[in-house]
Design an enzyme around this catalytic site. Structure first.
Site, PDB file in Angstrom:
ATOM      1  N   ASP A  56       2.052   7.469   7.336  1.00 34.91           N
ATOM      2  CA  ASP A  56       1.557   6.672   6.217  1.00 34.91           C
ATOM      3  C   ASP A  56       1.297   5.286   6.763  1.00 34.91           C
ATOM      4  OD1 ASP A  56       0.823   6.776   3.409  1.00 34.91           O
ATOM      5  OD2 ASP A  56       2.250   5.137   3.180  1.00 34.91           O
ATOM      6  N   GLY A  98     -11.860   3.058   8.045  1.00 33.14           N
ATOM      7  CA  GLY A  98     -11.095   2.200   7.134  1.00 33.14           C
ATOM      8  C   GLY A  98     -11.434   0.727   7.274  1.00 33.14           C
TER       9      GLY A  98
HETATM   10  P1  ITT Z   1      -3.548  10.933   4.719  1.00 28.88           P
HETATM   11  O1  ITT Z   1      -2.667  10.385   3.634  1.00 28.88           O
HETATM   12  O2  ITT Z   1      -4.057  12.297   4.405  1.00 28.88           O
HETATM   13  O3  ITT Z   1      -2.931  10.832   6.098  1.00 28.88           O
HETATM   14  P2  ITT Z   1      -5.147   8.587   4.162  1.00 28.88           P
HETATM   15  O4  ITT Z   1      -6.404   8.045   4.745  1.00 28.88           O
HETATM   16  O5  ITT Z   1      -5.038   8.663   2.675  1.00 28.88           O
HETATM   17  O6  ITT Z   1      -4.883  10.045   4.805  1.00 28.88           O
HETATM   18  P3  ITT Z   1      -2.919   6.771   4.120  1.00 28.88           P
HETATM   19  O7  ITT Z   1      -2.440   7.221   2.787  1.00 28.88           O
HETATM   20  O8  ITT Z   1      -1.897   6.556   5.207  1.00 28.88           O
HETATM   21  O9  ITT Z   1      -3.948   7.801   4.755  1.00 28.88           O
HETATM   22  O10 ITT Z   1      -3.794   5.482   3.882  1.00 28.88           O
HETATM   23  C1  ITT Z   1      -4.120   4.722   4.935  1.00 28.88           C
HETATM   24  C2  ITT Z   1      -5.296   3.858   4.584  1.00 28.88           C
HETATM   25  O11 ITT Z   1      -5.088   2.626   5.267  1.00 28.88           O
HETATM   26  C3  ITT Z   1      -6.559   4.475   5.134  1.00 28.88           C
HETATM   27  O12 ITT Z   1      -7.260   5.239   4.185  1.00 28.88           O
HETATM   28  C4  ITT Z   1      -7.325   3.246   5.592  1.00 28.88           C
HETATM   29  O13 ITT Z   1      -8.012   2.690   4.497  1.00 28.88           O
HETATM   30  C5  ITT Z   1      -6.205   2.298   6.024  1.00 28.88           C
HETATM   31  N1  ITT Z   1      -5.907   2.498   7.446  1.00 28.88           N
HETATM   32  C6  ITT Z   1      -4.834   3.143   8.003  1.00 28.88           C
HETATM   33  N2  ITT Z   1      -4.922   3.180   9.327  1.00 28.88           N
HETATM   34  C7  ITT Z   1      -6.076   2.559   9.633  1.00 28.88           C
HETATM   35  C8  ITT Z   1      -6.734   2.296  10.845  1.00 28.88           C
HETATM   36  O14 ITT Z   1      -6.259   2.708  12.024  1.00 28.88           O
HETATM   37  N3  ITT Z   1      -7.874   1.640  10.790  1.00 28.88           N
HETATM   38  C9  ITT Z   1      -8.408   1.219   9.614  1.00 28.88           C
HETATM   39  N4  ITT Z   1      -7.874   1.447   8.421  1.00 28.88           N
HETATM   40  C10 ITT Z   1      -6.699   2.121   8.426  1.00 28.88           C
END
Ligand code: ITT
Length: 194
Positions: free
Chosen positions: A71, A153
């Protein structure tokens, strides 16, 4: 006897995260696979740690083998830590999330636009026991317009002073050496190899 882990399930729906993780772990001999079938855990935790556990446990139950969850999110100081655990729910897609963040920060001077990516990871077995948990952090600044087209992201607006580039201007290998996810995974690798 302690059993060696050869295959680990990575509990994510995010294909970019999966690609980064496979890239980092390719040298270790540990095979990484995604979750097969229906996987849609509710991220009800109040912290990155809690949500990493929720995702990993859900995947471990589905696949009946140890799984690890990530997360992660962006913590912006001028916004009292937002979007934080709500980073993926802050707006409907990457483009809108970036636009909303830049709008919220439009009156904040560059020196006060400090931020960090945080990544919590948990390895959990199908019984719900946490086998290992760790965190990785990457410090940076939110610039005022997107730069670069790699990654995903918030990468195009996250500037890393030590690289003199945004996260989206780095190759995947370069990103993995400095990123929150790369640092957390390094700890997972040390744990796996010991
Ligand atoms: P999962 O829960 O299925 O793993 P998710 O994209 O929803 O996928 P998260 O709930 O952990 O994952 O949300 C993380 C968000 O934070 C992600 O959607 C991006 O917007 C941002 N994020 C996380 N890591 C990032 C990265 O390496 N580079 C850019 N944005 C990132």
């Amino acid at each position: 006897m302690v059993q060696k882990i050869n295959t680990l399930v990575f509990a994510t729906k995010n294909k970019n995260k999966l690609a980064e993780v496979i890239n980092i772990l390719k040298e270790t001999g540990v095979t990484i696979c995604g979750v097969e079938g229906e996987f849609d855990p509710e991220e009800t935790g109040a912290t990155f740690e809690e949500n990493a556990y929720i995702k990993a446990f859900e995947a471990a139950k589905i696949m009946n083998m140890p799984a690890f969850g990530d997360d992660s999110g962006l913590v912006v100081d001028a916004l009292d830590g937002r979007p934080g655990v709500y980073s993926s729910r802050y707006a409907e897609n990457d483009k809108k999330r970036i636009e909303k963040l830049l709008e919220e920060l439009k009156d904040v001077p560059q020196k006060n636009r400090t931020a960090r990516f945080i990544c919590s990871m948990a390895v959990v077995n199908p019984e719900g026991e946490t086998l290992f948990a760790c965190q990785g952090v990457c410090e940076g600044l939110i610039i005022d317009s997107s730069k670069g087209s790699n990654g995903f992201g918030y990468d195009p607006i996250f500037f890393i002073p030590e690289k003199n580039a945004t996260m989206a201007e780095l190759t995947m290998d370069e990103k993995n050496t400095v990123s929150h996810r790369g640092k957390a995974l390094k700890k997972i690798i040390e744990w796996l190899l010991n």
